[in-house]
Structures are given as structure tokens and as C-alpha cells.
Design an enzyme around this catalytic site. Structure first.
Site, short mmCIF file in Angstrom:
data_model
loop_
_atom_site.label_atom_id
_atom_site.label_comp_id
_atom_site.label_asym_id
_atom_site.label_seq_id
_atom_site.Cartn_x
_atom_site.Cartn_y
_atom_site.Cartn_z
N THR A 198 6.12 7.54 -1.17
CA THR A 198 6.79 7.53 0.14
C THR A 198 8.28 7.81 0.03
OG1 THR A 198 5.17 6.01 1.03
CG2 THR A 198 7.29 6.04 2.12
N ASP A 217 0.83 11.44 -3.69
CA ASP A 217 0.68 10.11 -3.10
C ASP A 217 0.01 9.30 -4.21
OD1 ASP A 217 -0.11 8.87 0.07
OD2 ASP A 217 -0.70 7.87 -1.78
N SER A 218 0.58 8.16 -4.56
CA SER A 218 0.10 7.48 -5.78
C SER A 218 -1.29 6.90 -5.63
CB SER A 218 1.08 6.40 -6.22
OG SER A 218 0.94 5.23 -5.44
N ASP A 226 1.77 2.35 -3.81
CA ASP A 226 0.37 1.89 -3.78
C ASP A 226 -0.16 1.56 -5.17
OD1 ASP A 226 0.23 2.02 -1.05
OD2 ASP A 226 -0.75 3.98 -0.98
N GLN A 248 -10.09 -14.32 -9.02
CA GLN A 248 -9.73 -13.67 -7.75
C GLN A 248 -8.50 -14.34 -7.13
OE1 GLN A 248 -13.04 -13.17 -5.08
NE2 GLN A 248 -14.39 -12.59 -6.74
N CYS A 249 -8.17 -15.53 -7.59
CA CYS A 249 -6.94 -16.17 -7.09
C CYS A 249 -5.75 -15.42 -7.69
CB CYS A 249 -6.84 -17.62 -7.56
SG CYS A 249 -8.18 -18.65 -6.99
N1 ASP Z 1 0.88 6.04 -0.23
C1 ASP Z 1 2.21 5.94 -0.80
C2 ASP Z 1 2.10 6.11 -2.30
O1 ASP Z 1 1.73 5.20 -2.99
C3 ASP Z 1 2.81 4.62 -0.45
C4 ASP Z 1 4.21 4.39 -0.93
O2 ASP Z 1 4.77 5.10 -1.74
O3 ASP Z 1 4.82 3.40 -0.44
O4 ASP Z 1 2.37 7.17 -2.80
#
Ligand code: ASP
Length: 349
Positions: free
Chosen positions: A18, A66-67, A99, A287-288
């Protein structure tokens, strides 16, 4: 008289996310021209803060992503770039989507063991040019910490804090304070106008001798080599068995209940034991998000160790799964993989 050597610059590697995204008719998409955009944004800082930034060079990946699309191959490629170049730089900053940022940071830590300088991963919840964006503050924070020689590990700089990469998780989908390190305190913080490292929390004391980078080939594991199975009430042994029987699967992370429990179902334990017996590397965490596990504290967890499942202590899912990928990618025998999984390699447990 020889002129004093100028300090090495930093290297900023842009992988996408992002932070560098631009608005398109299809929604936000990774954008290019990052060098010009980054300098323009940094020039908006107050003059003394702009002047105190370390100098840096930029390596922009030609195909920013986008990750959410990242795979172990991307972790491998990034580690290889850093390993090839790090000697020419005082520290590295990685600009990454949030992400899967914690997954990449965790993987980098295993691949770049014994690191003798900072590798600081950051990103942003809003693009550089968006109003009220957190991008500029995160970049400034990352640059300043990446120029701090006492930091000798892979860390995440985000929202005024520096967290150990292999202890961190994305915690919030919207707000700038988007990362937490649930089982380890922050390594540092932005105080006043300066980055401050907390004493005694970093890996620097364990770093002796030359870096011991391990850069194995992750490609054979990149698609379906290691699975993450989060248990749910009513899970059926056949469902677990089906996941574990996949021929491409070589390891799995189980996310079980509370302090280390799962249903006392012989068929479920049988499925796990069969996979272990077939040479698949199985590990369990809770899972905690906070706290560790002990296998066998309750009768409900007794069978796990017998089925060959390794306890992941208080590791994050990101740290545990990337560790399985890392260990499985190397030419080690099963006993050595198990030993290393149970041993803290980079402060992950
Ligand atoms: N979808 C984006 C990514 O991981 C989210 C971000 O960067 O905040 O590339």
C-alpha cells in the site's frame, strides 16, 4: 592525510504494498516511480528532521506486488538480494505490503542468521500520497533505525515502534498501529525526535563471528509444501488426514487449543502419527495469540508428542511456519530438523 571515509549509505528495497500504491479504476494497485515519490514525500519533513536522515540508495523491484500474493519464492528472492548487497550498505530498509509483512520478516530472519547490521521492514496502511498517510512517518522511522549499528537483526518499524520481525504479527486491518509483538517486548521506540533501542532486548549479543546466512532453495516448497491447519470445534479426523496426505506436503503447522490441547480422538492422533511416520514435519502452536503451549499438561494434549508433533512454544504462526519452510528447504536429516525447530535460532522462541 587521508580523508575520513564517508559512512556507508542505506539500501531501500521497494517490493510493493500500500505504501507505494496508486488509485486506479480497479482500486489500489502497486505503483512505480518510487524513488521520485519517496524523495518528494521526505522533503515534506521539517528541515532538521530531513537533514538528519541517513543517505540511501533505492532498489525498486520491477514488479511490485500486493503482498497478499507473496510466496516463499519472494522471501527467497529478497533474502538473496540482501545477501548479495548488504556489505555495501550500513543497513537495509525493505518497503513491503503490510498483509504478509510479518511472514517476510520472519523468513528473512532465518535466512539471514548472524546478521551484523539492521534490516528494517516497513510499510504503511495508507499510500504515500494519501491524506493523513502513515507512510512518511514509517519510512522516517525505518531509515533512522536502519542507521543504528547496534541493531543487528531483522526488525519491523511501524507506528513509532521497532518490533522483532520474527515475533511480530499484523494485528489490525485499518489503524496505523497495525503490528504487535504479542510475546516479546518492543526492541525500540521513537522518543522525541530520535529512535531509541532498549538495552538487552536485541540479538546483538548472540551475534559472534561472521554472518551465517542460510539461503536454501525455497522453490520446491513454494506451492503447498507446508500447510497451516487451524483446528475448529467439530473438526473431523478425515479432513486433517486429507490435508496431510497431499503428496506435495512436507510439513504442517497445527494451531491447537489454549495451552496445548486437541480432541482426544484416536483417529485424529492416528492421522497425525501417520503423517509423521511418513516423514512430514509437524509442529503445534496455540490459537491464543498470547502465551505458550505445553504438550501434555492436559490429558487432551498427551497424544501429540507421541504422534511426533513438535511444540512451537510461544511462536507466532508466521515464525513457526516460515521456520518449517526454512528447515525443510535444507539438506538436513529429520533428527536435525527437529532439533533446530526446538532451538531458538534468531530469538523466535
Ligand atoms: N494489500 C496490501 C499489501 O499487503 C496491504 C498493505 O500494504 O497495507 O500489499
Amino acid at each position: 592525510m587521508t580523508a575520513p571515509r564517508s559512512p556507508l549509505p542505506l539500501l531501500v528495497i521497494y517490493t510493493g504494498g500500500t505504501l507505494g500504491m496508486l488509485e486506479t479504476p480497479q482500486g489500489l494497485e502497486p505503483g512505480g516511480d518510487i524513488e521520485r515519490r519517496l524523495y518528494r514525500a521526505l522533503d515534506g519533513l521539517p528541515p532538521t528532521r530531513r537533514a538528519s536522515l541517513p543517505s540511501f540508495e533505492i532498489l525498486a523491484f520491477p514488479d511490485p506486488i500486493d503482498s497478499s500474493a507473496a510466496t516463499p519464492r519472494d522471501w527467497q528472492r529478497l533474502a538473496a538480494e540482501i545477501a548479495a548487497r548488504y556489505r555495501d550498505y550500513a543497513g537495509i530498509v525493505v518497503l513491503h505490503g503490510t498483509d504478509t509483512l510479518a511472514w517476510t520478516a520472519s523468513s528473512l530472519a532465518y535466512q539471514l542468521q548472524g546478521l551484523d547490521r539492521p534490516v528494517v521492514v516497513t510499510g504503511a496502511m495508507r499510500p504515500l500520497e494519501a491524506e493523513g498517510s502513515d507512510a512518511l512517518a514509517n519510512v522516517e522511522l525505518a531509515l533512522r533505525f536502519a542507521a543504528t549499528p547496534a541493531l543487528q537483526e531483522v526488525a519491523i518499524a511501524f507506528a513509532g515502534r521497532l518490533l522483532r520481525g520474527v515475533r511480530s504479527r499484523k494485528w489490525h486491518t485499518r489503524v496505523p498501529l497495525a503490528f504487535e509483538s504479542p510475546n516479546y517486548p518492543p526492541l525500540g521506540e521513537w522518543v522525541g525526535d530520535d529512535p531509541v533501542l532498549y538495552p538487552g532486548r536485541g540479538l546483538e549479543r548472540q551475534q559472534r563471528g561472521a554472518p551465517r546466512f542460510e539461503l536454501p532453495d525455497y522453490a520446491p516448497l513454494a506451492r503447498g509444501g507446508v500447510a497451516r491447519l487451524v483446528l475448529w470445534p467439530g473438526i473431523d479426523a478425515d479432513q486433517v488426514a486429507a490435508w496431510l496426505a497431499a503428496p506435495s506436503l512436507r510439513g504442517a503447522l497445527l494451531e491447537i487449543w489454549g495451552g496445548g490441547n486437541l480432541p482426544q480422538d484416536p483417529a485424529l492422533l492416528g492421522a497425525l502419527a501417520e503423517a509423521s511416520g511418513a516423514g512430514k514435519l509437524l509442529a503445534a502452536i496455540s490459537q491464543c495469540p498470547v502465551g505458550d503451549i505445553t504438550l501434555g499438561h492436559y490429558a487432551a494434549g498427551q497424544g501429540l508428542a507421541g504422534a511426533g508433533v513438535l511444540a512451537g512454544d510461544a511462536m507466532t504462526p508466521e515464525a513457526a511456519l516460515t521456520k518449517l519452510v526454512h528447515l525443510l528447504a535444507q539438506p538436513l536429516d529429520d533428527a536435525e530438523r527437529r532439533r533446530r525447530f526446538l532451538t531458538p535460532l534468531v530469538g523466535e522462541r
